[in-house]
Design an enzyme around this catalytic site. Sequence first.
Site, PDB file in Angstrom:
ATOM      1  N   SER A  25       0.828  -1.203   0.000  1.00  0.00           N
ATOM      2  CA  SER A  25       0.000   0.000   0.000  1.00  0.00           C
ATOM      3  C   SER A  25       0.865   1.257   0.000  1.00  0.00           C
ATOM      4  O   SER A  25       1.705   1.428  -0.889  1.00  0.00           O
ATOM      5  CB  SER A  25      -0.963  -0.037   1.187  1.00  0.00           C
ATOM      6  OG  SER A  25      -1.891   1.021   1.119  1.00  0.00           O
ATOM      7  N   HIS A  69      -7.986   0.098  -1.002  1.00  0.00           N
ATOM      8  CA  HIS A  69      -7.797  -0.948  -2.003  1.00  0.00           C
ATOM      9  C   HIS A  69      -9.092  -1.605  -2.466  1.00  0.00           C
ATOM     10  O   HIS A  69      -9.217  -2.822  -2.518  1.00  0.00           O
ATOM     11  CB  HIS A  69      -6.790  -1.990  -1.502  1.00  0.00           C
ATOM     12  CG  HIS A  69      -5.531  -1.358  -1.026  1.00  0.00           C
ATOM     13  ND1 HIS A  69      -4.733  -0.601  -1.857  1.00  0.00           N
ATOM     14  CD2 HIS A  69      -4.964  -1.285   0.199  1.00  0.00           C
ATOM     15  CE1 HIS A  69      -3.724  -0.119  -1.165  1.00  0.00           C
ATOM     16  NE2 HIS A  69      -3.848  -0.505   0.077  1.00  0.00           N
TER      17      HIS A  69
END
Length: 312
Positions: free
Chosen positions: A85, A195
């Site tokens: 991430s 996400h």
Amino acid sequence: MLALQFPGQGAQSAGFLHRLPTHPVVHATLDEASQALGIDVLALDTEEALRSTVAVQIGLVVAGVATVRVLADAQLTPHISAGLSVGAYAAAVSCGALQFDDALRMVRKRAELMETAYPSGYGLAAISGLTEHQLEALAAEQVKQGMASVYVGNVNAPRQIVMAGSDAALEALIARALAAGARKATRLAVSVPSHCELLADAAEQLIDYARNVPFHTPQSIYVGNRGGRPLHTAEAIRGDLATNMRYTVRWFDALSVMLEMGADVLVEAPPGQVLTDIVREQWPETMAIAASSLTPERWASTVRRRLEASGR
């Protein structure tokens, strides 16, 4: 072969920037970050400050780049860099694809977009013991019953999945997962639904912002988030960073590729050791080190010793 892993949001803990090594390159990194952003970055890792997605994401990138520089000062440079991430931004700096100050400003923009889109009521849950397919089926059952969708956010290992969505939908999914045989299901210290398609609009805005950010051909290997594969061009890395908030992080695929390419010593930047634990559980024969588990003065000596022992 040395590989660096950079953790994502959820790994943070109060004071983590203050626990970095007392080292000239760390002080220089903190000063550079403060100057680039016009703030004192050391003020970002208090318990109160870390309630902000912006503070967390900036702090993680600063810690990651400081780690790269401490090791580089000891002539320890990675062959491969990958980050989960927001950790991917530190990985991009590590491989030379992105300048530190540009990474910080882009991360601030990213975090602001995420926080503005979902200031409260959303987040992530980590579920262990069920597969991606099983969790997708449980999520589909909830939708059929009129609940909001939840999404697969991270595939950290075959049976270690992070789900994204609203608080109510995640709590319901946690109950379903435990009833279906999950060995553990907990909420993460993340206040946005990372996400997944909920951040599609925010990702489009970050794509626009990223068009004006200089990216460079990587000087070492960068492994991306969305596909879990090496990316070899500036434009590919730009796209990976600009869009990774919207797509599932295929972290297990990324780790598999790193090991297939020859990584045999994996070092995780502070804070935490979630990524290290994944390697140790899935590939127990591989040397995985969490820098945060060592005294700062031992970082370089420990990594060098492990590399020597690996024969590389």
